[in-house]
Enzyme design. Structure first.
Site, short mmCIF file in Angstrom:
data_model
loop_
_atom_site.label_atom_id
_atom_site.label_comp_id
_atom_site.label_asym_id
_atom_site.label_seq_id
_atom_site.Cartn_x
_atom_site.Cartn_y
_atom_site.Cartn_z
N ASP A 45 2.25 2.87 1.54
CA ASP A 45 0.96 2.20 1.31
C ASP A 45 0.89 1.60 -0.10
O ASP A 45 0.24 0.58 -0.31
CB ASP A 45 -0.21 3.14 1.56
CG ASP A 45 -1.44 2.38 2.07
OD1 ASP A 45 -1.26 1.52 2.95
OD2 ASP A 45 -2.56 2.62 1.60
N GLU A 86 -7.02 1.64 -7.33
CA GLU A 86 -6.23 2.21 -6.25
C GLU A 86 -4.76 2.32 -6.66
O GLU A 86 -4.10 3.34 -6.42
CB GLU A 86 -6.34 1.32 -5.02
CG GLU A 86 -6.54 2.05 -3.73
CD GLU A 86 -6.96 1.10 -2.63
OE1 GLU A 86 -6.07 0.50 -2.01
OE2 GLU A 86 -8.18 0.94 -2.39
N GLU A 138 -9.97 -3.42 5.32
CA GLU A 138 -10.74 -2.41 4.59
C GLU A 138 -11.48 -1.47 5.55
O GLU A 138 -11.51 -0.25 5.35
CB GLU A 138 -11.75 -3.08 3.65
CG GLU A 138 -11.12 -3.94 2.54
CD GLU A 138 -10.43 -3.14 1.45
OE1 GLU A 138 -9.69 -2.19 1.74
OE2 GLU A 138 -10.62 -3.50 0.26
N GLU A 208 -2.29 -2.23 11.76
CA GLU A 208 -2.77 -0.94 11.25
C GLU A 208 -2.27 0.20 12.13
O GLU A 208 -1.83 1.24 11.64
CB GLU A 208 -4.31 -0.92 11.17
CG GLU A 208 -4.89 -1.81 10.07
CD GLU A 208 -4.63 -1.27 8.66
OE1 GLU A 208 -4.37 -0.06 8.49
OE2 GLU A 208 -4.69 -2.09 7.72
C1 HMH Z 1 -2.15 -0.19 5.62
N1 HMH Z 1 -4.48 -0.83 5.38
C2 HMH Z 1 -3.40 -0.29 4.83
N2 HMH Z 1 -3.43 0.17 3.58
C3 HMH Z 1 -4.57 0.09 2.84
N3 HMH Z 1 -4.58 0.58 1.57
C4 HMH Z 1 -5.72 -0.50 3.40
C5 HMH Z 1 -5.63 -0.95 4.70
C6 HMH Z 1 -6.97 -0.65 2.67
O1 HMH Z 1 -7.61 -0.74 2.02
#
Ligand code: HMH
Length: 219
Positions: A45, A86, A138, A208
Protein backbone atom coordinates in the site's frame (compact mmCIF):
# COMPACT_ATOMS: atom_id res chain seq x y z
CA UNK A 1 -33.08 13.79 -4.79
CA UNK A 2 -30.69 10.87 -4.46
CA UNK A 3 -27.25 11.48 -5.93
CA UNK A 4 -25.77 9.51 -8.79
CA UNK A 5 -23.15 7.91 -6.55
CA UNK A 6 -25.76 6.42 -4.21
CA UNK A 7 -27.75 5.17 -7.19
CA UNK A 8 -24.67 3.43 -8.57
CA UNK A 9 -23.68 1.97 -5.21
CA UNK A 10 -27.16 0.45 -4.89
CA UNK A 11 -27.14 -0.79 -8.46
CA UNK A 12 -23.74 -2.46 -7.98
CA UNK A 13 -24.22 -3.42 -4.34
CA UNK A 14 -22.60 -6.86 -4.58
CA UNK A 15 -19.47 -5.54 -6.23
CA UNK A 16 -19.30 -2.67 -3.76
CA UNK A 17 -19.61 -5.07 -0.85
CA UNK A 18 -16.96 -7.30 -2.40
CA UNK A 19 -14.51 -4.40 -2.05
CA UNK A 20 -15.63 -3.10 1.37
CA UNK A 21 -16.27 -6.40 3.19
CA UNK A 22 -13.43 -8.49 1.82
CA UNK A 23 -12.22 -11.50 3.88
CA UNK A 24 -9.01 -9.52 4.57
CA UNK A 25 -11.08 -6.87 6.37
CA UNK A 26 -13.35 -9.41 8.04
CA UNK A 27 -10.23 -11.17 9.35
CA UNK A 28 -8.90 -7.93 10.85
CA UNK A 29 -12.28 -7.42 12.47
CA UNK A 30 -12.38 -10.99 13.83
CA UNK A 31 -8.81 -10.80 15.06
CA UNK A 32 -7.79 -13.71 12.82
CA UNK A 33 -5.65 -11.95 10.20
CA UNK A 34 -2.14 -13.30 9.76
CA UNK A 35 0.31 -10.56 10.62
CA UNK A 36 2.33 -11.62 7.58
CA UNK A 37 -0.65 -10.60 5.40
CA UNK A 38 -0.87 -7.27 7.20
CA UNK A 39 2.82 -6.65 6.59
CA UNK A 40 2.41 -7.50 2.92
CA UNK A 41 -0.52 -5.09 2.69
CA UNK A 42 1.53 -2.39 4.44
CA UNK A 43 4.47 -2.57 2.05
CA UNK A 44 2.30 -2.82 -1.05
CA UNK A 45 0.00 0.00 0.00
CA UNK A 46 2.96 2.30 0.56
CA UNK A 47 3.85 1.87 -3.12
CA UNK A 48 0.22 2.37 -4.11
CA UNK A 49 -0.10 5.59 -2.11
CA UNK A 50 2.84 7.12 -3.94
CA UNK A 51 1.05 6.50 -7.27
CA UNK A 52 -2.18 7.73 -5.72
CA UNK A 53 -0.54 11.08 -4.81
CA UNK A 54 0.26 11.68 -8.49
CA UNK A 55 -3.32 10.84 -9.43
CA UNK A 56 -4.77 13.21 -6.80
CA UNK A 57 -2.45 15.96 -8.02
CA UNK A 58 -3.93 15.46 -11.50
CA UNK A 59 -7.45 15.76 -10.08
CA UNK A 60 -6.39 19.03 -8.46
CA UNK A 61 -5.22 20.33 -11.85
CA UNK A 62 -8.56 19.35 -13.39
CA UNK A 63 -10.50 21.09 -10.59
CA UNK A 64 -8.47 24.23 -11.20
CA UNK A 65 -9.71 24.34 -14.80
CA UNK A 66 -13.39 24.25 -13.84
CA UNK A 67 -15.01 27.58 -14.60
CA UNK A 68 -17.40 27.93 -11.72
CA UNK A 69 -16.60 29.06 -8.19
CA UNK A 70 -14.29 26.53 -6.90
CA UNK A 71 -14.33 25.09 -3.43
CA UNK A 72 -13.51 21.63 -4.84
CA UNK A 73 -9.83 22.55 -4.73
CA UNK A 74 -9.92 23.01 -0.96
CA UNK A 75 -11.23 19.48 -0.43
CA UNK A 76 -8.77 17.96 -2.89
CA UNK A 77 -5.88 19.87 -1.34
CA UNK A 78 -6.90 18.56 2.07
CA UNK A 79 -6.79 15.09 0.54
CA UNK A 80 -3.25 15.68 -0.68
CA UNK A 81 -2.21 16.98 2.74
CA UNK A 82 -3.58 13.88 4.42
CA UNK A 83 -1.68 11.71 1.93
CA UNK A 84 1.46 13.47 3.08
CA UNK A 85 0.68 12.39 6.66
CA UNK A 86 -0.19 8.94 5.38
CA UNK A 87 3.22 8.49 3.78
CA UNK A 88 4.90 9.45 7.05
CA UNK A 89 2.65 6.99 8.87
CA UNK A 90 3.58 4.18 6.48
CA UNK A 91 7.27 4.81 7.16
CA UNK A 92 6.76 4.75 10.91
CA UNK A 93 4.50 1.70 10.80
CA UNK A 94 6.89 -0.15 8.48
CA UNK A 95 9.77 0.30 10.87
CA UNK A 96 7.56 -0.93 13.73
CA UNK A 97 6.77 -4.12 11.78
CA UNK A 98 10.31 -4.38 10.41
CA UNK A 99 9.11 -4.03 6.83
CA UNK A 100 11.85 -2.68 4.57
CA UNK A 101 10.01 -0.21 2.31
CA UNK A 102 12.96 0.39 0.00
CA UNK A 103 13.04 -3.25 -1.05
CA UNK A 104 9.33 -3.78 -1.73
CA UNK A 105 8.61 -5.09 -5.20
CA UNK A 106 5.07 -4.34 -6.36
CA UNK A 107 2.95 -7.45 -6.86
CA UNK A 108 0.86 -7.87 -9.98
CA UNK A 109 -2.48 -6.55 -8.64
CA UNK A 110 -0.69 -3.48 -7.30
CA UNK A 111 1.09 -2.88 -10.60
CA UNK A 112 -2.19 -3.21 -12.46
CA UNK A 113 -3.90 -0.78 -10.11
CA UNK A 114 -1.07 1.77 -10.36
CA UNK A 115 -1.13 1.50 -14.16
CA UNK A 116 -4.88 2.09 -14.12
CA UNK A 117 -4.34 5.22 -12.00
CA UNK A 118 -1.68 6.47 -14.41
CA UNK A 119 -4.26 6.18 -17.21
CA UNK A 120 -6.64 8.39 -15.24
CA UNK A 121 -3.98 11.11 -14.91
CA UNK A 122 -4.38 11.92 -18.63
CA UNK A 123 -5.92 15.34 -19.40
CA UNK A 124 -8.33 13.48 -21.68
CA UNK A 125 -10.04 11.90 -18.69
CA UNK A 126 -12.89 14.23 -17.80
CA UNK A 127 -13.06 15.79 -14.34
CA UNK A 128 -16.36 14.05 -13.34
CA UNK A 129 -14.79 10.69 -14.24
CA UNK A 130 -11.61 11.40 -12.26
CA UNK A 131 -13.44 12.70 -9.20
CA UNK A 132 -15.69 9.63 -9.19
CA UNK A 133 -12.60 7.40 -9.13
CA UNK A 134 -11.07 9.53 -6.38
CA UNK A 135 -14.19 9.24 -4.24
CA UNK A 136 -14.40 5.46 -4.77
CA UNK A 137 -10.74 4.86 -3.86
CA UNK A 138 -11.09 6.76 -0.58
CA UNK A 139 -14.58 5.44 0.22
CA UNK A 140 -13.55 1.78 -0.04
CA UNK A 141 -10.85 2.28 2.61
CA UNK A 142 -13.11 4.35 4.83
CA UNK A 143 -15.96 1.80 4.73
CA UNK A 144 -13.63 -1.15 5.12
CA UNK A 145 -11.62 0.11 8.06
CA UNK A 146 -14.58 1.73 9.81
CA UNK A 147 -16.13 -1.75 9.87
CA UNK A 148 -13.13 -2.97 11.91
CA UNK A 149 -13.82 -0.36 14.60
CA UNK A 150 -17.54 -0.95 15.01
CA UNK A 151 -19.10 -2.20 18.21
CA UNK A 152 -18.55 -5.92 18.54
CA UNK A 153 -15.39 -6.06 16.46
CA UNK A 154 -12.37 -7.93 17.74
CA UNK A 155 -9.62 -5.98 15.98
CA UNK A 156 -6.23 -6.63 17.62
CA UNK A 157 -4.59 -3.63 19.32
CA UNK A 158 -1.65 -3.79 16.88
CA UNK A 159 -3.97 -3.11 13.93
CA UNK A 160 -6.20 -0.47 15.51
CA UNK A 161 -4.08 2.48 14.45
CA UNK A 162 -4.25 1.46 10.79
CA UNK A 163 -8.02 1.10 11.05
CA UNK A 164 -8.27 4.51 12.73
CA UNK A 165 -6.40 6.19 9.88
CA UNK A 166 -9.17 5.52 7.38
CA UNK A 167 -12.03 4.52 9.65
CA UNK A 168 -12.23 7.72 11.72
CA UNK A 169 -15.21 10.08 11.46
CA UNK A 170 -13.16 12.94 10.02
CA UNK A 171 -12.09 10.73 7.13
CA UNK A 172 -15.76 9.79 6.73
CA UNK A 173 -16.73 13.47 6.42
CA UNK A 174 -13.96 14.03 3.88
CA UNK A 175 -15.28 11.11 1.79
CA UNK A 176 -18.73 12.62 2.02
CA UNK A 177 -17.38 15.94 0.70
CA UNK A 178 -15.81 14.08 -2.23
CA UNK A 179 -19.10 12.32 -2.87
CA UNK A 180 -20.95 15.65 -2.97
CA UNK A 181 -18.44 17.07 -5.44
CA UNK A 182 -18.76 13.98 -7.63
CA UNK A 183 -22.56 14.13 -7.54
CA UNK A 184 -22.61 17.81 -8.43
CA UNK A 185 -20.47 17.25 -11.53
CA UNK A 186 -22.15 14.00 -12.56
CA UNK A 187 -25.51 15.75 -12.51
CA UNK A 188 -24.32 18.15 -15.21
CA UNK A 189 -22.37 15.56 -17.21
CA UNK A 190 -23.28 14.26 -20.68
CA UNK A 191 -24.55 10.71 -21.09
CA UNK A 192 -21.17 9.72 -22.49
CA UNK A 193 -19.24 11.06 -19.52
CA UNK A 194 -21.72 9.50 -17.10
CA UNK A 195 -21.24 6.11 -18.74
CA UNK A 196 -17.46 6.45 -18.46
CA UNK A 197 -17.68 7.43 -14.78
CA UNK A 198 -19.83 4.40 -13.99
CA UNK A 199 -17.34 2.10 -15.70
CA UNK A 200 -14.44 3.69 -13.83
CA UNK A 201 -16.27 3.21 -10.54
CA UNK A 202 -16.63 -0.51 -11.28
CA UNK A 203 -12.97 -0.72 -12.29
CA UNK A 204 -11.88 0.86 -9.00
CA UNK A 205 -14.01 -1.63 -7.04
CA UNK A 206 -12.48 -4.51 -8.98
CA UNK A 207 -8.93 -3.25 -8.39
CA UNK A 208 -9.64 -2.79 -4.68
CA UNK A 209 -10.97 -6.35 -4.48
CA UNK A 210 -7.86 -7.67 -6.21
CA UNK A 211 -5.63 -5.58 -3.92
CA UNK A 212 -7.16 -7.27 -0.85
CA UNK A 213 -6.76 -10.68 -2.52
CA UNK A 214 -3.11 -9.92 -3.20
CA UNK A 215 -2.57 -8.78 0.40
CA UNK A 216 -4.18 -11.95 1.73
CA UNK A 217 -2.49 -14.42 -0.57
CA UNK A 218 0.74 -12.83 -1.73
CA UNK A 219 -0.03 -13.46 -5.36
C1 HMH B 1 -5.33 0.15 -2.34
N1 HMH B 1 -6.93 1.94 -1.90
C2 HMH B 1 -5.73 1.41 -1.67
N2 HMH B 1 -4.88 2.02 -0.83
C3 HMH B 1 -5.23 3.17 -0.21
N3 HMH B 1 -4.35 3.75 0.65
C4 HMH B 1 -6.48 3.75 -0.47
C5 HMH B 1 -7.32 3.08 -1.33
C6 HMH B 1 -6.93 5.00 0.14
O1 HMH B 1 -6.96 5.83 0.53
Amino acid sequence: MEGTIDTWVKKHRLIYTGATRHPFILAIRDGTLDFSSFKRWLGQDYIFVRAFVAFVASVLLKARKELEENSDMDVILRGLASLNDEIEWFKKEASKWEVQLSSIVPLKANEDYCRFLEGLVSPEVEYPVAITAFWAIEAVYQESFAHCLEEGSNTPAELKEACQRWGNDGFGLYCHSLQKIANRHLEKASAGVLAKAEVVLLQVLEHEFEFWNMSSLGT
